[in-house]
Design a protein around this motif. Structure first.
Motif, PDB file in Angstrom:
ATOM      1  N   LEU A  17       0.835  -1.211   0.000  1.00  0.00           N
ATOM      2  CA  LEU A  17       0.000   0.000   0.000  1.00  0.00           C
ATOM      3  C   LEU A  17       0.869   1.260   0.000  1.00  0.00           C
ATOM      4  O   LEU A  17       0.542   2.252  -0.663  1.00  0.00           O
ATOM      5  N   MET A  18       1.966   1.221   0.746  1.00  0.00           N
ATOM      6  CA  MET A  18       2.870   2.373   0.801  1.00  0.00           C
ATOM      7  C   MET A  18       3.481   2.639  -0.580  1.00  0.00           C
ATOM      8  O   MET A  18       3.581   3.792  -1.016  1.00  0.00           O
ATOM      9  N   LYS A  19       3.886   1.594  -1.256  1.00  0.00           N
ATOM     10  CA  LYS A  19       4.440   1.753  -2.604  1.00  0.00           C
ATOM     11  C   LYS A  19       3.402   2.335  -3.556  1.00  0.00           C
ATOM     12  O   LYS A  19       3.701   3.234  -4.349  1.00  0.00           O
ATOM     13  N   ALA A  20       2.168   1.841  -3.472  1.00  0.00           N
ATOM     14  CA  ALA A  20       1.096   2.338  -4.345  1.00  0.00           C
ATOM     15  C   ALA A  20       0.837   3.827  -4.082  1.00  0.00           C
ATOM     16  O   ALA A  20       0.645   4.608  -5.019  1.00  0.00           O
ATOM     17  N   ASP A  21       0.841   4.210  -2.806  1.00  0.00           N
ATOM     18  CA  ASP A  21       0.649   5.619  -2.455  1.00  0.00           C
ATOM     19  C   ASP A  21       1.784   6.480  -3.015  1.00  0.00           C
ATOM     20  O   ASP A  21       1.558   7.584  -3.511  1.00  0.00           O
ATOM     21  N   GLU A  22       2.998   5.969  -2.918  1.00  0.00           N
ATOM     22  CA  GLU A  22       4.156   6.710  -3.414  1.00  0.00           C
ATOM     23  C   GLU A  22       4.072   6.922  -4.925  1.00  0.00           C
ATOM     24  O   GLU A  22       4.320   8.023  -5.430  1.00  0.00           O
ATOM     25  N   PHE A  23       3.704   5.881  -5.658  1.00  0.00           N
ATOM     26  CA  PHE A  23       3.581   6.006  -7.112  1.00  0.00           C
ATOM     27  C   PHE A  23       2.494   7.015  -7.481  1.00  0.00           C
ATOM     28  O   PHE A  23       2.657   7.816  -8.409  1.00  0.00           O
ATOM     29  N   ASN A  24       1.401   6.998  -6.757  1.00  0.00           N
ATOM     30  CA  ASN A  24       0.314   7.936  -7.022  1.00  0.00           C
ATOM     31  C   ASN A  24       0.741   9.372  -6.698  1.00  0.00           C
ATOM     32  O   ASN A  24       0.447  10.311  -7.454  1.00  0.00           O
ATOM     33  N   ASP A  25       1.447   9.538  -5.585  1.00  0.00           N
ATOM     34  CA  ASP A  25       1.935  10.867  -5.196  1.00  0.00           C
ATOM     35  C   ASP A  25       2.906  11.419  -6.238  1.00  0.00           C
ATOM     36  O   ASP A  25       2.922  12.618  -6.515  1.00  0.00           O
ATOM     37  N   ARG A  26       3.708  10.525  -6.799  1.00  0.00           N
ATOM     38  CA  ARG A  26       4.676  10.966  -7.805  1.00  0.00           C
ATOM     39  C   ARG A  26       3.984  11.479  -9.064  1.00  0.00           C
ATOM     40  O   ARG A  26       4.429  12.465  -9.671  1.00  0.00           O
ATOM     41  N   ILE A  27       2.930  10.824  -9.452  1.00  0.00           N
ATOM     42  CA  ILE A  27       2.172  11.278 -10.624  1.00  0.00           C
ATOM     43  C   ILE A  27       1.554  12.641 -10.350  1.00  0.00           C
ATOM     44  O   ILE A  27       1.630  13.565 -11.170  1.00  0.00           O
ATOM     45  N   ASN A  28       0.948  12.792  -9.181  1.00  0.00           N
ATOM     46  CA  ASN A  28       0.284  14.046  -8.836  1.00  0.00           C
ATOM     47  C   ASN A  28       1.273  15.192  -8.680  1.00  0.00           C
ATOM     48  O   ASN A  28       0.960  16.354  -8.997  1.00  0.00           O
ATOM     49  N   ALA A  29       2.463  14.892  -8.177  1.00  0.00           N
ATOM     50  CA  ALA A  29       3.446  15.938  -7.908  1.00  0.00           C
ATOM     51  C   ALA A  29       3.844  16.684  -9.175  1.00  0.00           C
ATOM     52  O   ALA A  29       4.052  17.902  -9.162  1.00  0.00           O
ATOM     53  N   LYS A  30       3.925  15.973 -10.297  1.00  0.00           N
ATOM     54  CA  LYS A  30       4.346  16.603 -11.551  1.00  0.00           C
ATOM     55  C   LYS A  30       3.288  17.534 -12.134  1.00  0.00           C
ATOM     56  O   LYS A  30       3.589  18.334 -13.014  1.00  0.00           O
ATOM     57  N   THR A  31       2.065  17.430 -11.655  1.00  0.00           N
ATOM     58  CA  THR A  31       0.997  18.310 -12.133  1.00  0.00           C
ATOM     59  C   THR A  31       0.650  19.399 -11.126  1.00  0.00           C
ATOM     60  O   THR A  31      -0.252  20.191 -11.362  1.00  0.00           O
ATOM     61  N   ASN A  32       1.378  19.427 -10.016  1.00  0.00           N
ATOM     62  CA  ASN A  32       1.131  20.412  -8.971  1.00  0.00           C
ATOM     63  C   ASN A  32       2.187  21.516  -9.056  1.00  0.00           C
ATOM     64  O   ASN A  32       3.387  21.258  -8.942  1.00  0.00           O
ATOM     65  N   GLN A  33       1.736  22.753  -9.238  1.00  0.00           N
ATOM     66  CA  GLN A  33       2.681  23.842  -9.450  1.00  0.00           C
ATOM     67  C   GLN A  33       3.568  24.097  -8.228  1.00  0.00           C
ATOM     68  O   GLN A  33       4.764  24.361  -8.359  1.00  0.00           O
TER      69      GLN A  33
END
Length: 333
Positions: A17-33
């Protein structure tokens, strides 16, 4: 705490679950100014290899096992470390208690000292543009002239910061936003390092519309190198700085933090004492002298996060060699 660390157990489901959260956070981070801007600043200070993009790849994260993490956790107290305490217990009683309950080897493994990352010292002006689809540009101009921490410079640096970029009454805000309407927010300051491993920096920050980037950079260059002089603004800044030191108190556990901060800079006393004593006698001429001797004529690395199609890329060249950097380079994945 020690029992928890010593007896840490594997939980494969939690790790997945931690890995899945990290991958999702990484995707979102690139679209967050804001997330991109934080990494942009690190890129401007350190260059392409910096603390923000020194991360594991997605493949490396996927391959991590419970046992690898447990090995790191179980060895925490085998590394060199120290315990800092604030509380009612006397020193001798506290040492006795720690010796009784704290479990660690007689010989501890050394910890690598110092910071492997160093600020870039630019030999020429450079501009880096990171394409990002937004109506507002985030821009940092960073200058490192190779200066190391000098306690004698601190009072003048803090007085300059308060006058030039410290508040809504400061020169930067008044010129860039109030007088010229070129930025939503603007600031500039001479940054004193928190340890002896780093240089001092001069750093300016602007948030503005994409089509105002060139005008904003031009105006900023003018006021940095030809600083407006206002006796009234200086009086306001001086009183604000003196008032801060007159009313500020370092108490309780903050004393430990202040001690450790001073120690990292090679000091055995509170530098604020010097600042308070000297600022009271400063005039506007002291600020002008600091600006002329320390700030004027510096080389800058300017990093810009914004919509490339809205920025006059040709006009940017007057501020230095222009390089377009993909957003992936900011993140390291």
């Amino acid at each position: 705490m020690e029992s928890l660390i010593a007896d840490a157990q594997a939980n494969p489901e939690a790790l997945d679950l931690m890995k899945a959260d990290e991958f999702n956070d990484r995707i979102n981070a690139k679209t967050n100014q804001t997330s991109c801007a934080n990494r942009l600043l690190s890129y401007g200070r350190y260059g392409s290899s910096n603390p923000e993009n020194n991360v594991l790849s997605n493949e490396e994260i996927s391959a991590i096992t419970d046992q690898e993490l447990l090995h790191v956790i179980h060895k925490l107290f085998s590394k060199e470390h120290r315990i800092v305490y604030y509380g009612p217990m006397g020193a001798d009683d506290f040492v006795e208690l720690i010796n009784e309950v704290h479990n660690c080897p007689e010989e501890l493994e050394p910890v690598v000292k110092g910071n492997p990352y160093k600020y870039v010292v630019p030999e020429e002006n450079e501009v880096f543009v990171v394409p990002f689809d937004a109506n507002q540009v985030v821009l940092y101009s960073i200058s490192n002239a190779g200066e190391f921490y000098d306690p004698a410079m601190v009072p003048a640096a803090r007085m300059y910061n308060e006058y030039f970029g410290g508040s809504m009454n400061a020169i930067v805000f008044q010129e860039m936003r109030e007088a010229r309407g070129l930025a939503y927010s603007a600031s500039a300051r001479y940054i004193l390092p928190s340890d002896s491993d780093h240089n001092c920096l001069f750093q300016a920050a602007i948030k503005t519309q994409n089509d105002k980037v060139i005008d904003a950079m031009t105006a900023f260059d003018e006021i940095i190198n030809d600083m407006p002089v206002s006796e009234n603004s200086f009086k306001i800044a001086k009183e604000a700085l003196i008032s801060t030191y007159r009313t500020e108190r370092t108490t309780k556990s903050a004393v430990l933090e202040a001690y450790e901060k001073a120690e990292k800079l090679g000091l055995d006393y509170d530098i604020n004492r010097d600042v308070y004593a000297k600022v009271k006698n400063y005039t506007i001429d002291d600020v002008v002298k600091f600006q002329q001797e320390v700030i004027k004529g510096r080389k800058f690395r300017t990093v810009i996060l914004g919509r490339e199609s809205d920025i006059d890329m040709k006009a940017l060249e007057k501020f230095g060699k222009v390089t377009v950097v993909p957003v992936e380079e900011l993140f390291g994945y």
